[in-house]
Write a protein that holds these residues in place. Sequence first.
Motif, PDB file in Angstrom:
ATOM      1  N   THR A 116      86.729 -30.762 -47.481  1.00 42.24           N
ATOM      2  CA  THR A 116      86.913 -32.107 -46.915  1.00 42.24           C
ATOM      3  C   THR A 116      88.388 -32.486 -46.882  1.00 42.24           C
ATOM      4  O   THR A 116      88.894 -33.005 -45.878  1.00 42.24           O
ATOM      5  CB  THR A 116      86.109 -33.135 -47.725  1.00 42.24           C
ATOM      6  OG1 THR A 116      84.712 -32.819 -47.636  1.00 42.24           O
ATOM      7  CG2 THR A 116      86.340 -34.542 -47.196  1.00 42.24           C
ATOM      8  N   ASP A 117      89.088 -32.225 -47.984  1.00 40.63           N
ATOM      9  CA  ASP A 117      90.515 -32.564 -48.047  1.00 40.63           C
ATOM     10  C   ASP A 117      91.319 -31.775 -47.021  1.00 40.63           C
ATOM     11  O   ASP A 117      92.237 -32.312 -46.383  1.00 40.63           O
ATOM     12  CB  ASP A 117      91.061 -32.288 -49.450  1.00 40.63           C
ATOM     13  CG  ASP A 117      90.548 -33.276 -50.483  1.00 40.63           C
ATOM     14  OD1 ASP A 117      89.941 -34.292 -50.081  1.00 40.63           O
ATOM     15  OD2 ASP A 117      90.736 -33.035 -51.692  1.00 40.63           O
ATOM     16  N   GLU A 120      90.784 -33.029 -43.495  1.00 39.24           N
ATOM     17  CA  GLU A 120      91.508 -34.289 -43.304  1.00 39.24           C
ATOM     18  C   GLU A 120      93.001 -34.056 -43.132  1.00 39.24           C
ATOM     19  O   GLU A 120      93.646 -34.614 -42.238  1.00 39.24           O
ATOM     20  CB  GLU A 120      91.244 -35.185 -44.522  1.00 39.24           C
ATOM     21  CG  GLU A 120      91.543 -36.642 -44.292  1.00 39.24           C
ATOM     22  CD  GLU A 120      91.015 -37.490 -45.436  1.00 39.24           C
ATOM     23  OE1 GLU A 120      91.845 -38.125 -46.102  1.00 39.24           O
ATOM     24  OE2 GLU A 120      89.785 -37.496 -45.661  1.00 39.24           O
ATOM     25  N   THR A 121      93.568 -33.188 -43.981  1.00 36.16           N
ATOM     26  CA  THR A 121      95.009 -32.930 -43.947  1.00 36.16           C
ATOM     27  C   THR A 121      95.438 -32.321 -42.622  1.00 36.16           C
ATOM     28  O   THR A 121      96.504 -32.660 -42.085  1.00 36.16           O
ATOM     29  CB  THR A 121      95.402 -31.990 -45.102  1.00 36.16           C
ATOM     30  OG1 THR A 121      95.063 -32.609 -46.344  1.00 36.16           O
ATOM     31  CG2 THR A 121      96.893 -31.690 -45.080  1.00 36.16           C
ATOM     32  N   THR A 125      88.875 -33.368 -39.115  1.00 36.80           N
ATOM     33  CA  THR A 125      87.635 -34.020 -39.549  1.00 36.80           C
ATOM     34  C   THR A 125      86.719 -34.367 -38.384  1.00 36.80           C
ATOM     35  O   THR A 125      85.501 -34.150 -38.440  1.00 36.80           O
ATOM     36  CB  THR A 125      87.958 -35.292 -40.352  1.00 36.80           C
ATOM     37  OG1 THR A 125      88.781 -34.945 -41.474  1.00 36.80           O
ATOM     38  CG2 THR A 125      86.682 -35.953 -40.849  1.00 36.80           C
ATOM     39  N   SER A 126      87.278 -34.879 -37.302  1.00 36.83           N
ATOM     40  CA  SER A 126      86.445 -35.303 -36.167  1.00 36.83           C
ATOM     41  C   SER A 126      85.765 -34.129 -35.476  1.00 36.83           C
ATOM     42  O   SER A 126      84.791 -34.333 -34.728  1.00 36.83           O
ATOM     43  CB  SER A 126      87.293 -36.088 -35.159  1.00 36.83           C
ATOM     44  OG  SER A 126      88.299 -35.250 -34.596  1.00 36.83           O
ATOM     45  N   GLN A 128      84.696 -31.307 -37.267  1.00 38.58           N
ATOM     46  CA  GLN A 128      84.186 -30.439 -38.329  1.00 38.58           C
ATOM     47  C   GLN A 128      82.830 -29.813 -38.032  1.00 38.58           C
ATOM     48  O   GLN A 128      82.505 -28.743 -38.556  1.00 38.58           O
ATOM     49  CB  GLN A 128      84.116 -31.212 -39.641  1.00 38.58           C
ATOM     50  CG  GLN A 128      83.179 -32.405 -39.631  1.00 38.58           C
ATOM     51  CD  GLN A 128      83.177 -33.135 -40.953  1.00 38.58           C
ATOM     52  OE1 GLN A 128      82.868 -32.553 -41.989  1.00 38.58           O
ATOM     53  NE2 GLN A 128      83.543 -34.414 -40.927  1.00 38.58           N
TER      54      GLN A 128
END
Length: 309
Positions: A116-117, A120-121, A125-126, A128
């Motif tokens: 998850t991290d 995001e980094t 995320t959008s 995934q």
Amino acid sequence: MMDPAIQVTGLVKRFGDRTVVNNVSMQVASGQITGFLGPNGSGKTTMIRVMCGLLTPDAGTGKVLGYDLGRDTRRIKREIGYMTQRFSLYEDLTLRENLQFVAGLYGLHPARRHVTDTLETLGLTSRQHQLAGNLSGGWKQRLALASCVMHKPRLLLLDEPTAGVDPKARREFWEEIHHLAAGGMTVLVSTHYMDEAERCHFVNYISYGTLVASGTVEEVVAHAGLSTFLVTGGMAEVATAEKRLRGMPGVDQVAPFGTSLHVVGRDVAALQASVEAVVAQTGTRSSPTATSLEDAFIRFMGDSEDNMS
């Protein structure tokens, strides 16, 4: 001062009777972005694979992150990230599933938090839940980078990572590389793009298995020992000047850039005399200009012997 992230001496790698890496000694400073330049078949990928511990050198010694290349290859593999030329993740898995698999390989706990991290980094995320095989080249590149840095390696090795992606994706990729380096990660990147090489803190030029130049971009350009003149004018006049300049005394390279020419050579007196003569004949104009890294690149290629022949 910190020890170099990579320090190798006299590395040799042969495949059959062909020497692909020929007595190469080099170092990569910790925390820097170091470029690895050279033509196709020059030995860049082989060198990177040796430094990853994926290939065993036939001669020479070296340390990567303080570990011995001959004895500690398993430790080296644990503490580096290696991004290959070709996309090597599973195209029939989603982005999250691919990173979940990589987290398992590295024994990262809790795996879900690491994935998850990382998503995001790297701005993933959008996407995934999208299949990796449906991504564009730029997004595949970003996913590949995510898989290489999720375990927070001390050294990142990138083998022509931006081949085939658009300029916007390339720029965003390099912004991320500089962000990683600012956080303390050491980066070694091979590239054919001169604008990318100029983004590096330090560059090494390898040509047909032999290291021929090392230093900052400015130092490597100076090492080439070239002078450059810019010839400008109308399209027809510049085209005529180009034809006349080729083969003239002191002229090693003539490169068109729109309605101008970069005229390059090592003998500045002979070069200037030839440029002035052609300018007078064609009604064009000339002025000294800075020698580019590409000019130096072409000069080094011309001076090297092809080890494929």
